[in-house]
Structure formats: C-alpha cells, structure tokens
Design a protein around this motif. Structure first.
Motif, PDB file in Angstrom:
ATOM      1  N   MET A   1       0.855  -1.167   0.000  1.00 32.27           N
ATOM      2  CA  MET A   1       0.000   0.000   0.000  1.00 32.27           C
ATOM      3  C   MET A   1       0.902   1.230   0.000  1.00 32.27           C
ATOM      4  O   MET A   1       1.899   1.262   0.713  1.00 32.27           O
ATOM      5  CB  MET A   1      -0.892  -0.017   1.259  1.00 32.27           C
ATOM      6  CG  MET A   1      -1.647   1.275   1.510  1.00 32.27           C
ATOM      7  SD  MET A   1      -2.654   1.251   3.018  1.00 32.27           S
ATOM      8  CE  MET A   1      -4.067   0.352   2.420  1.00 32.27           C
ATOM      9  N   SER A   2       0.513   2.225  -0.783  1.00 40.72           N
ATOM     10  CA  SER A   2       1.300   3.449  -0.812  1.00 40.72           C
ATOM     11  C   SER A   2       1.148   4.197   0.513  1.00 40.72           C
ATOM     12  O   SER A   2       0.149   4.036   1.224  1.00 40.72           O
ATOM     13  CB  SER A   2       0.867   4.347  -1.970  1.00 40.72           C
ATOM     14  OG  SER A   2      -0.357   4.977  -1.673  1.00 40.72           O
ATOM     15  N   TYR A   3       2.130   5.021   0.813  1.00 34.56           N
ATOM     16  CA  TYR A   3       2.073   5.790   2.056  1.00 34.56           C
ATOM     17  C   TYR A   3       0.885   6.740   2.045  1.00 34.56           C
ATOM     18  O   TYR A   3       0.217   6.915   3.068  1.00 34.56           O
ATOM     19  CB  TYR A   3       3.384   6.560   2.276  1.00 34.56           C
ATOM     20  CG  TYR A   3       3.470   7.182   3.646  1.00 34.56           C
ATOM     21  CD1 TYR A   3       3.816   6.415   4.746  1.00 34.56           C
ATOM     22  CD2 TYR A   3       3.176   8.529   3.838  1.00 34.56           C
ATOM     23  CE1 TYR A   3       3.881   6.970   6.013  1.00 34.56           C
ATOM     24  CE2 TYR A   3       3.249   9.096   5.103  1.00 34.56           C
ATOM     25  CZ  TYR A   3       3.593   8.315   6.189  1.00 34.56           C
ATOM     26  OH  TYR A   3       3.652   8.865   7.445  1.00 34.56           O
ATOM     27  N   ASP A   4       0.575   7.322   0.884  1.00 35.51           N
ATOM     28  CA  ASP A   4      -0.574   8.220   0.785  1.00 35.51           C
ATOM     29  C   ASP A   4      -1.890   7.482   1.039  1.00 35.51           C
ATOM     30  O   ASP A   4      -2.780   8.001   1.717  1.00 35.51           O
ATOM     31  CB  ASP A   4      -0.605   8.913  -0.575  1.00 35.51           C
ATOM     32  CG  ASP A   4       0.513   9.932  -0.732  1.00 35.51           C
ATOM     33  OD1 ASP A   4       1.032  10.438   0.297  1.00 35.51           O
ATOM     34  OD2 ASP A   4       0.881  10.226  -1.887  1.00 35.51           O
ATOM     35  N   ASP A   5      -2.027   6.267   0.496  1.00 35.32           N
ATOM     36  CA  ASP A   5      -3.223   5.460   0.754  1.00 35.32           C
ATOM     37  C   ASP A   5      -3.312   5.091   2.233  1.00 35.32           C
ATOM     38  O   ASP A   5      -4.395   5.051   2.819  1.00 35.32           O
ATOM     39  CB  ASP A   5      -3.229   4.196  -0.104  1.00 35.32           C
ATOM     40  CG  ASP A   5      -3.458   4.492  -1.579  1.00 35.32           C
ATOM     41  OD1 ASP A   5      -3.958   5.598  -1.912  1.00 35.32           O
ATOM     42  OD2 ASP A   5      -3.121   3.615  -2.406  1.00 35.32           O
ATOM     43  N   PHE A   6      -2.171   4.810   2.824  1.00 29.20           N
ATOM     44  CA  PHE A   6      -2.108   4.499   4.253  1.00 29.20           C
ATOM     45  C   PHE A   6      -2.632   5.680   5.077  1.00 29.20           C
ATOM     46  O   PHE A   6      -3.450   5.503   5.981  1.00 29.20           O
ATOM     47  CB  PHE A   6      -0.662   4.163   4.625  1.00 29.20           C
ATOM     48  CG  PHE A   6      -0.390   4.034   6.088  1.00 29.20           C
ATOM     49  CD1 PHE A   6      -0.851   2.948   6.811  1.00 29.20           C
ATOM     50  CD2 PHE A   6       0.350   5.004   6.749  1.00 29.20           C
ATOM     51  CE1 PHE A   6      -0.579   2.826   8.174  1.00 29.20           C
ATOM     52  CE2 PHE A   6       0.627   4.889   8.099  1.00 29.20           C
ATOM     53  CZ  PHE A   6       0.158   3.802   8.812  1.00 29.20           C
ATOM     54  N   LEU A   7      -2.169   6.894   4.734  1.00 33.76           N
ATOM     55  CA  LEU A   7      -2.646   8.088   5.446  1.00 33.76           C
ATOM     56  C   LEU A   7      -4.145   8.277   5.262  1.00 33.76           C
ATOM     57  O   LEU A   7      -4.847   8.684   6.202  1.00 33.76           O
ATOM     58  CB  LEU A   7      -1.896   9.329   4.975  1.00 33.76           C
ATOM     59  CG  LEU A   7      -0.428   9.429   5.363  1.00 33.76           C
ATOM     60  CD1 LEU A   7       0.184  10.710   4.792  1.00 33.76           C
ATOM     61  CD2 LEU A   7      -0.239   9.367   6.860  1.00 33.76           C
ATOM     62  N   ALA A   8      -4.651   7.959   4.067  1.00 31.56           N
ATOM     63  CA  ALA A   8      -6.091   8.069   3.816  1.00 31.56           C
ATOM     64  C   ALA A   8      -6.866   7.095   4.703  1.00 31.56           C
ATOM     65  O   ALA A   8      -7.917   7.456   5.268  1.00 31.56           O
ATOM     66  CB  ALA A   8      -6.397   7.811   2.343  1.00 31.56           C
ATOM     67  N   GLU A   9      -6.359   5.882   4.855  1.00 27.86           N
ATOM     68  CA  GLU A   9      -7.016   4.894   5.719  1.00 27.86           C
ATOM     69  C   GLU A   9      -6.982   5.343   7.178  1.00 27.86           C
ATOM     70  O   GLU A   9      -7.964   5.192   7.905  1.00 27.86           O
ATOM     71  CB  GLU A   9      -6.369   3.515   5.567  1.00 27.86           C
ATOM     72  CG  GLU A   9      -6.597   2.875   4.218  1.00 27.86           C
ATOM     73  CD  GLU A   9      -8.055   2.571   3.917  1.00 27.86           C
ATOM     74  OE1 GLU A   9      -8.852   2.314   4.839  1.00 27.86           O
ATOM     75  OE2 GLU A   9      -8.399   2.597   2.725  1.00 27.86           O
TER      76      GLU A   9
END
Length: 96
Positions: A1-9
């Motif tokens: 998972m990308s870091y940006d997607d991680f932050l979104a989650e």
C-alpha cells in the motif's frame, strides 16, 4: 500500500500517525519513516484498513487495544541501564 493510501485509511479511522503509533506501542518516527519508501509494510496497511473499517461501522477499537497491554518500544541502541553499547570490555590479560 502506498504511504498516501495508508494516510487516507488512517484518516478514515480518525487517527493521526502519532495516535496510530501510540496504539501499536511504537514511536511515530518508525511509522512516518515509511514515507521515504513511498509504501508501508503489509502488516501496518492491514491494521490501518481494519481500523478504518471498524470506525466507519461505529465499532470502537480502543478497548481491544487496551486489552493487549502493549508497552512502548525503546529506541534502537538504548540499553536497560541507560548507556549505549552495553558494558565495556574488561582488561585482557596476556599470558607470558
């Protein structure tokens, strides 16, 4: 998972990186260091997605984490007695 997607989650879960790290007994830097790589390890991604899903469904997750009794991790290199590198070597005795 990308870091940006991680932050979104994490955002869906109502958490900041600092709060997420606190839940896991980790230091925030150990989580945010993944930004440099652009991705997060799978185990962190899975936890973030599950926490987001619980939050969306109004299921509190804090009681479950409280039952774990996780303790904060010490920084690498930190010894239990407060010195870096452990005990000094004793004097070597050379045989004659």
């Amino acid at each position: 998972m990308s870091y940006d997607d991680f932050l979104a989650e994490l955002g869906k879960a109502g958490l900041s990186v600092q709060k997420f790290a606190q839940l896991l007994g980790r230091r925030p830097n150990s989580i945010s260091n993944n930004r440099k790589l652009g991705e997060v390890p799978d185990h962190l991604a899975i936890i973030a997605v599950l926490l987001a899903e619980l939050h969306v469904r109004n299921i509190p997750f804090s009681p479950a984490f409280a039952r774990l009794g996780l303790s904060p991790k010490r920084p690498r290199g930190a010894s239990a007695i407060g010195k870096f590198g452990g005990d000094k070597q004793g004097q070597l005795e050379l045989g004659a």
